[in-house]
Enzyme design. Structure first.
Site, PDB file in Angstrom:
ATOM      1  N   LYS A 196       0.864  -1.187   0.000  1.00 23.90           N
ATOM      2  CA  LYS A 196       0.000   0.000   0.000  1.00 23.90           C
ATOM      3  C   LYS A 196       0.895   1.230   0.000  1.00 23.90           C
ATOM      4  O   LYS A 196       1.701   1.426   0.917  1.00 23.90           O
ATOM      5  CB  LYS A 196      -0.911  -0.005   1.210  1.00 23.90           C
ATOM      6  CG  LYS A 196      -1.729   1.274   1.321  1.00 23.90           C
ATOM      7  CD  LYS A 196      -2.839   1.163   2.318  1.00 23.90           C
ATOM      8  CE  LYS A 196      -3.556   2.488   2.465  1.00 23.90           C
ATOM      9  NZ  LYS A 196      -4.684   2.409   3.371  1.00 23.90           N
ATOM     10  N   ARG A 206     -10.897   9.792   1.909  1.00 30.31           N
ATOM     11  CA  ARG A 206     -10.765  10.466   3.199  1.00 30.31           C
ATOM     12  C   ARG A 206     -11.908  11.461   3.402  1.00 30.31           C
ATOM     13  O   ARG A 206     -12.313  11.706   4.534  1.00 30.31           O
ATOM     14  CB  ARG A 206      -9.385  11.117   3.315  1.00 30.31           C
ATOM     15  CG  ARG A 206      -8.272  10.059   3.376  1.00 30.31           C
ATOM     16  CD  ARG A 206      -6.886  10.669   3.332  1.00 30.31           C
ATOM     17  NE  ARG A 206      -5.854   9.633   3.247  1.00 30.31           N
ATOM     18  CZ  ARG A 206      -4.573   9.879   3.010  1.00 30.31           C
ATOM     19  NH1 ARG A 206      -4.159  11.125   2.838  1.00 30.31           N
ATOM     20  NH2 ARG A 206      -3.705   8.889   2.951  1.00 30.31           N
ATOM     21  N   LYS A 218       1.197  10.093   5.701  1.00 29.66           N
ATOM     22  CA  LYS A 218       1.293   8.670   6.049  1.00 29.66           C
ATOM     23  C   LYS A 218       2.576   8.027   5.513  1.00 29.66           C
ATOM     24  O   LYS A 218       2.673   6.814   5.396  1.00 29.66           O
ATOM     25  CB  LYS A 218       0.043   7.939   5.558  1.00 29.66           C
ATOM     26  CG  LYS A 218      -1.247   8.461   6.216  1.00 29.66           C
ATOM     27  CD  LYS A 218      -2.447   7.563   5.925  1.00 29.66           C
ATOM     28  CE  LYS A 218      -3.688   8.027   6.706  1.00 29.66           C
ATOM     29  NZ  LYS A 218      -4.830   7.105   6.534  1.00 29.66           N
ATOM     30  N   GLU A 234       7.504  -6.821   1.227  1.00 31.15           N
ATOM     31  CA  GLU A 234       6.275  -6.661   2.022  1.00 31.15           C
ATOM     32  C   GLU A 234       5.344  -7.864   1.829  1.00 31.15           C
ATOM     33  O   GLU A 234       4.790  -8.394   2.787  1.00 31.15           O
ATOM     34  CB  GLU A 234       5.528  -5.375   1.606  1.00 31.15           C
ATOM     35  CG  GLU A 234       6.195  -4.074   2.017  1.00 31.15           C
ATOM     36  CD  GLU A 234       6.005  -3.744   3.500  1.00 31.15           C
ATOM     37  OE1 GLU A 234       5.364  -4.535   4.222  1.00 31.15           O
ATOM     38  OE2 GLU A 234       6.497  -2.694   3.933  1.00 31.15           O
ATOM     39  N   LYS A 249      -2.103  -1.501  -3.844  1.00 33.71           N
ATOM     40  CA  LYS A 249      -2.980  -0.328  -3.790  1.00 33.71           C
ATOM     41  C   LYS A 249      -2.150   0.941  -3.840  1.00 33.71           C
ATOM     42  O   LYS A 249      -1.148   1.005  -3.123  1.00 33.71           O
ATOM     43  CB  LYS A 249      -3.753  -0.392  -2.482  1.00 33.71           C
ATOM     44  CG  LYS A 249      -4.689   0.753  -2.227  1.00 33.71           C
ATOM     45  CD  LYS A 249      -5.316   0.587  -0.877  1.00 33.71           C
ATOM     46  CE  LYS A 249      -6.152   1.787  -0.555  1.00 33.71           C
ATOM     47  NZ  LYS A 249      -6.601   1.798   0.802  1.00 33.71           N
ATOM     48  N   SER A 275     -10.227   5.514  -4.676  1.00 31.39           N
ATOM     49  CA  SER A 275     -11.185   6.606  -4.845  1.00 31.39           C
ATOM     50  C   SER A 275     -10.722   7.664  -5.843  1.00 31.39           C
ATOM     51  O   SER A 275     -11.511   8.161  -6.648  1.00 31.39           O
ATOM     52  CB  SER A 275     -11.477   7.243  -3.493  1.00 31.39           C
ATOM     53  OG  SER A 275     -10.273   7.696  -2.882  1.00 31.39           O
ATOM     54  N   TYR A 314     -14.909   0.959  -7.225  1.00 32.83           N
ATOM     55  CA  TYR A 314     -16.176   1.682  -7.085  1.00 32.83           C
ATOM     56  C   TYR A 314     -17.006   1.605  -8.365  1.00 32.83           C
ATOM     57  O   TYR A 314     -18.130   2.095  -8.405  1.00 32.83           O
ATOM     58  CB  TYR A 314     -15.905   3.141  -6.677  1.00 32.83           C
ATOM     59  CG  TYR A 314     -15.103   3.217  -5.387  1.00 32.83           C
ATOM     60  CD1 TYR A 314     -15.721   2.994  -4.162  1.00 32.83           C
ATOM     61  CD2 TYR A 314     -13.726   3.458  -5.398  1.00 32.83           C
ATOM     62  CE1 TYR A 314     -14.990   3.018  -2.983  1.00 32.83           C
ATOM     63  CE2 TYR A 314     -12.986   3.486  -4.225  1.00 32.83           C
ATOM     64  CZ  TYR A 314     -13.620   3.265  -3.023  1.00 32.83           C
ATOM     65  OH  TYR A 314     -12.891   3.282  -1.864  1.00 32.83           O
TER      66      TYR A 314
HETATM   67  C1  PBG Z   1      -7.114   3.722   5.474  1.00 33.84           C
HETATM   68  C2  PBG Z   1      -7.611   3.417   4.117  1.00 33.84           C
HETATM   69  C3  PBG Z   1      -7.503   4.282   3.037  1.00 33.84           C
HETATM   70  C4  PBG Z   1      -8.109   3.661   1.961  1.00 33.84           C
HETATM   71  C5  PBG Z   1      -8.577   2.423   2.399  1.00 33.84           C
HETATM   72  N1  PBG Z   1      -8.243   2.286   3.732  1.00 33.84           N
HETATM   73  C6  PBG Z   1      -6.941   5.657   2.969  1.00 33.84           C
HETATM   74  C7  PBG Z   1      -5.643   5.945   3.577  1.00 33.84           C
HETATM   75  O1  PBG Z   1      -4.771   5.097   3.721  1.00 33.84           O
HETATM   76  O2  PBG Z   1      -5.492   7.101   3.953  1.00 33.84           O
HETATM   77  C8  PBG Z   1      -8.232   4.281   0.606  1.00 33.84           C
HETATM   78  C9  PBG Z   1      -9.248   3.734  -0.320  1.00 33.84           C
HETATM   79  C10 PBG Z   1      -9.567   4.620  -1.453  1.00 33.84           C
HETATM   80  O3  PBG Z   1      -8.960   5.683  -1.686  1.00 33.84           O
HETATM   81  O4  PBG Z   1     -10.513   4.258  -2.197  1.00 33.84           O
HETATM   82  N2  PBG Z   1      -6.861   2.702   6.330  1.00 33.84           N
END
Ligand code: PBG
Length: 324
Positions: A196, A206, A218, A234, A249, A275, A314
């Site tokens: 990720k 968010r 992050k 990982e 991701k 997203s 989505y």
């Molecule tokens: C946080 C989390 C995130 C997403 C899924 N779980 C955002 C982040 O790490 O800040 C993002 C999913 C998306 O953007 O569709 N645990």
């Protein structure tokens, strides 16, 4: 050699193209993300994600039945936590009667055959919007792993089939796996967000959960977009610690990582079309710059071609409505 070999021979008709297509998309390839809110008959469109809604539990149950009929077999549950329930430790995440726990129960009751994936992470519960417990402005790894393990057990108790830690703490898969074994949830699977990346493409999500980090970013726990080989490390660690499915991701900017993962590991690979990817495509489509059906399909088949078996998207519902 030309003219003995003419690659166009097999592209001549739709039927012959179909016969030699190396990849295809099925409703059972998809994971449908759900955003749950407290209340009744609530359906709030997420402004940056046109067509995607936060739903209260009564509507979530209807939604799950609907997508099951379209052939979708997996949902990924996220909850929007009310501000007064947020703290630094994610205490509410362990509430046996919390929104997530009730959502899992309601979905399993309404549609037992649906495979329920749950988001295991602190950010929706955190006053700081971070995926871990904050100590002196840093994210404390080991305490966070303990909370995540309890969270996973709580989800399993409520009926979750697959817990999906999305936090990127080191060692969390082992903590979760051990806790699940200790509590006798030997059949609860783990889908790890293994690779990720610290990405700009999570912005709209968010907004959906009101979970943007309150300070900093992050980058001290999510992966550096400069790195490819590190993703193999990982993934290897997560599989050794007991992950069943590994995820990459975001999706489209990281197709190389999906490909590397599928070339190097035999566990099922999941890709998350996040997203921001959804928002980009949706916007270009709504302006008429891209054809909706073609662009959505092409964005999704790319994940299969790269080697993903599962795709969280989505677009999953509309794809299955129109094309399945
Ligand atoms: C946080 C989390 C995130 C997403 C899924 N779980 C955002 C982040 O790490 O800040 C993002 C999913 C998306 O953007 O569709 N645990």
């Amino acid at each position: 050699m030309f003219p003995l070999i003419r690659n166009r021979r097999l592209r001549k008709s739709a039927s012959s193209r179909l016969l030699v297509a190396e990849n295809s998309l099925l409703p059972s390839d998809f994971i449908w993300p759900l955003f749950v809110v407290e209340g009744k008959s609530i359906q709030q469109e997420i402004p940056s994600m046109q067509g995607i809604y936060r739903l209260s539990l009564d509507l979530i149950v209807k939604e799950v039945k609907e997508v099951y009929h379209l052939g979708i077999r997996a949902v990924l549950v996220f909850v929007k936590v009310e501000d007064h329930l947020k703290d630094n430790f994610g205490k509410e995440a362990l509430n046996p009667n919390g929104l997530m726990q009730r959502a899992i129960q309601a979905i399993k009751e309404a549609c037992p055959e649906m495979v329920v994936f749950t988001d295991v992470a602190l950010d929706p519960y955190s006053i700081y919007g971070h995926d871990g417990v904050v100590e002196n402005k840093t994210i404390a790894n080991d305490i966070t792993c303990e909370v995540l393990a309890q969270m996973a057990v709580s989800h399993a108790k409520s009926g979750a089939d697959v817990v999906a830690p999305s936090d990127m703490m080191d060692g969390r898969i082992l903590s979760i796996r051990k806790a699940l074994e200790e509590e006798k949830f030997i059949d609860t699977a783990i889908m790890s967000y293994s690779a990720k990346y610290a990405s700009a493409f999570y912005g709209p999500f968010r907004d959906a959960l009101d979970s943007a980090p309150g300070f900093g970013d992050k980058k001290t726990y999510q992966m550096d977009p400069c790195n490819a080989k590190e993703s193999l490390l990982e993934i290897e660690l997560d599989l050794k610690q007991g992950a069943d499915i590994v995820m990459v991701k975001p999706g489209m900017p990281y197709l190389d990582i999906i490909k590397m993962a599928s070339d190097n590991f035999n566990a099922p690979i999941a890709a998350y079309q996040v997203s921001g990817e959804f928002a980009m495509l949706n916007l270009a489509i709504s302006k008429g710059y891209l054809n909706r059906e073609d662009a959505v399909w092409e964005s999704l088949i790319g994940f299969k071609r790269a080697g993903a078996k599962l795709i969280a998207s989505y677009f999953a519902k509309e794809f299955c409505e129109k094309f399945a």
